[in-house]
Design an enzyme around this catalytic site. Structure first.
Site, mmCIF file in Angstrom:
data_model
loop_
_atom_site.group_PDB
_atom_site.id
_atom_site.type_symbol
_atom_site.label_atom_id
_atom_site.label_comp_id
_atom_site.label_asym_id
_atom_site.label_seq_id
_atom_site.Cartn_x
_atom_site.Cartn_y
_atom_site.Cartn_z
ATOM 1 N N ASN A 99 5.507 0.182 -2.375
ATOM 2 C CA ASN A 99 4.160 0.678 -2.065
ATOM 3 C C ASN A 99 3.385 1.164 -3.298
ATOM 4 O O ASN A 99 2.174 1.385 -3.214
ATOM 5 C CB ASN A 99 4.200 1.767 -0.990
ATOM 6 C CG ASN A 99 4.492 1.241 0.400
ATOM 7 O OD1 ASN A 99 5.131 1.910 1.214
ATOM 8 N ND2 ASN A 99 4.033 0.031 0.716
ATOM 9 N N ASP A 108 4.285 1.301 10.619
ATOM 10 C CA ASP A 108 3.358 0.378 9.958
ATOM 11 C C ASP A 108 2.064 0.229 10.761
ATOM 12 O O ASP A 108 2.051 0.389 11.976
ATOM 13 C CB ASP A 108 4.044 -0.990 9.801
ATOM 14 C CG ASP A 108 3.338 -1.869 8.781
ATOM 15 O OD1 ASP A 108 2.500 -1.351 8.006
ATOM 16 O OD2 ASP A 108 3.627 -3.086 8.747
HETATM 17 C C1 IPE Z 1 6.722 -0.871 5.061
HETATM 18 O O1 IPE Z 1 5.408 -1.210 5.342
HETATM 19 C C2 IPE Z 1 6.785 0.459 4.390
HETATM 20 C C3 IPE Z 1 6.402 1.609 5.192
HETATM 21 C C4 IPE Z 1 6.096 1.598 6.464
HETATM 22 C C5 IPE Z 1 6.390 2.875 4.498
HETATM 23 P P1 IPE Z 1 4.534 -2.133 4.373
HETATM 24 O O2 IPE Z 1 3.220 -2.276 5.000
HETATM 25 O O3 IPE Z 1 4.584 -1.593 2.995
HETATM 26 O O4 IPE Z 1 5.351 -3.511 4.397
HETATM 27 P P2 IPE Z 1 4.852 -4.977 4.059
HETATM 28 O O5 IPE Z 1 4.135 -4.916 2.738
HETATM 29 O O6 IPE Z 1 3.920 -5.381 5.155
HETATM 30 O O7 IPE Z 1 6.098 -5.804 4.043
HETATM 31 C C1 IPE Z 2 2.145 1.967 6.824
HETATM 32 O O1 IPE Z 2 0.847 1.536 7.090
HETATM 33 C C2 IPE Z 2 2.188 3.178 5.930
HETATM 34 C C3 IPE Z 2 2.633 2.899 4.546
HETATM 35 C C4 IPE Z 2 3.117 1.784 4.119
HETATM 36 C C5 IPE Z 2 2.507 3.988 3.598
HETATM 37 P P1 IPE Z 2 0.125 0.474 6.157
HETATM 38 O O2 IPE Z 2 -0.657 1.200 5.123
HETATM 39 O O3 IPE Z 2 1.090 -0.509 5.630
HETATM 40 O O4 IPE Z 2 -0.851 -0.207 7.190
HETATM 41 P P2 IPE Z 2 -1.250 -1.745 7.231
HETATM 42 O O5 IPE Z 2 -0.001 -2.532 7.329
HETATM 43 O O6 IPE Z 2 -1.994 -2.033 5.964
HETATM 44 O O7 IPE Z 2 -2.100 -1.866 8.437
HETATM 45 MG MG MG Z 3 1.742 -2.289 6.300
#
Ligand code: IPE
Ligand code: IPE
Ligand code: MG
Length: 250
Positions: free
Chosen positions: A74, A26
């Protein structure tokens, strides 16, 4: 009498080492935004970190590495971010396939493939087949994966087996249900790491992580290094896992 019954430990949990590590990668979006760049650039930077982490596994005794690439939630992101991620997954597989194969990595995908583009699914199937004889590291990529979705699909398939008369309700126990999960061939994770400072599970490996140890770190995923990974995995060995039992005497 032994104070701790390791026989109660979930399948695959090693006595001290982290045999299976799962990572919620993340922080890609914030990494890019901090630099005034589009979120997608963060996803590309994040994808580049994977190779180094996979390569660090054998020396650390990590046989299984599972990484969260895209969750069932997502899809709520903008159409352009979702499309950018899907094209990144295609390019990642095309670019890395031969290298993963040569380095002895066995790749598997978990998650629901129904909603994914058939061209992407074909690449996923091909990579699984190409690397199916490998055993140095088992890399599992969670793509359109959600823990609740996975358990629901497993329950549906179990219900179907009962409907067909191949099982009865008396066969339904935790072990039977687990056989219908996407992860049925994997041991449970010993350690789950989440980068970017968020202390939540976000629907990752809900069933399998019942007794996992958690490590929440502030580093954003594109900044995560093999050095930090090694420190966390080595720190894991000092943890006292009791599985509901009583602390063992030294
Ligand atoms: C979890 O991260 C999913 C992945 C890392 C693929 P998110 O960024 O989607 O999670 P939330 O929305 O902060 O809970
Ligand atoms: C994790 O990074 C990757 C996916 C969920 C695909 P994020 O895209 O959630 O990054 P932040 O949390 O917005 O920084
Ligand atoms: Mg995230």
């Amino acid at each position: 009498m032994a104070l701790t019954t390791m026989t109660d430990a979930p399948k695959g949990a090693g006595p001290s080492g982290a045999r299976h590590v799962a990572i919620i990668m993340d922080g890609n979006g914030r990494w890019a935004q901090m630099r005034g760049r589009p979120r997608l650039l963060g996803h590309h930077a994040g994808a580049k970190r994977i190779r180094e982490i996979v390569e660090a596994c054998p020396d650390l005794g990590v046989k299984y590495l599972t990484i969260f690439a895209f969750s069932t939630e997502n899809w709520k992101r903008t159409q352009s971010e979702v499309a950018g991620l899907m094209s990144l997954f295609r390019r990642y597989i095309q670019r890395e396939a031969q290298d993963l194969f040569r380095r002895g990595v066995r790749v598997r995908f978990i998650g629901d493939r129904i909603k994914l583009d058939p061209k992407l699914v074909q690449l996923m199937d091909d990579l699984e087949l190409l690397t199916s004889g490998n055993d140095r590291v088992h890399l599992t990529i969670a793509l359109n994966y959600g823990g609740r979705d996975e358990v629901t699909r497993a329950a549906k398939r179990l219900a179907y087996e009962i409907e067909m008369g191949r099982l009865t309700h008396k066969d339904v126990d935790a072990e039977t249900l687990a056989r219908f999960l996407d992860t049925h061939v994997l041991p449970d994770p010993d350690l789950v790491i989440r980068t970017s400072g968020e202390a939540r599970i976000s629907n990752f490996l809900l069933w399998q992580s019942a007794y996992a140890e958690y490590e929440f770190i502030d580093t954003l995923w594109p900044d995560f290094t093999a050095g930090e990974f090694a420190r966390i995995v080595q720190g894991f060995a000092a943890r006292d896992r009791r599985y509901g039992g009583v602390k063992a005497k030294a």
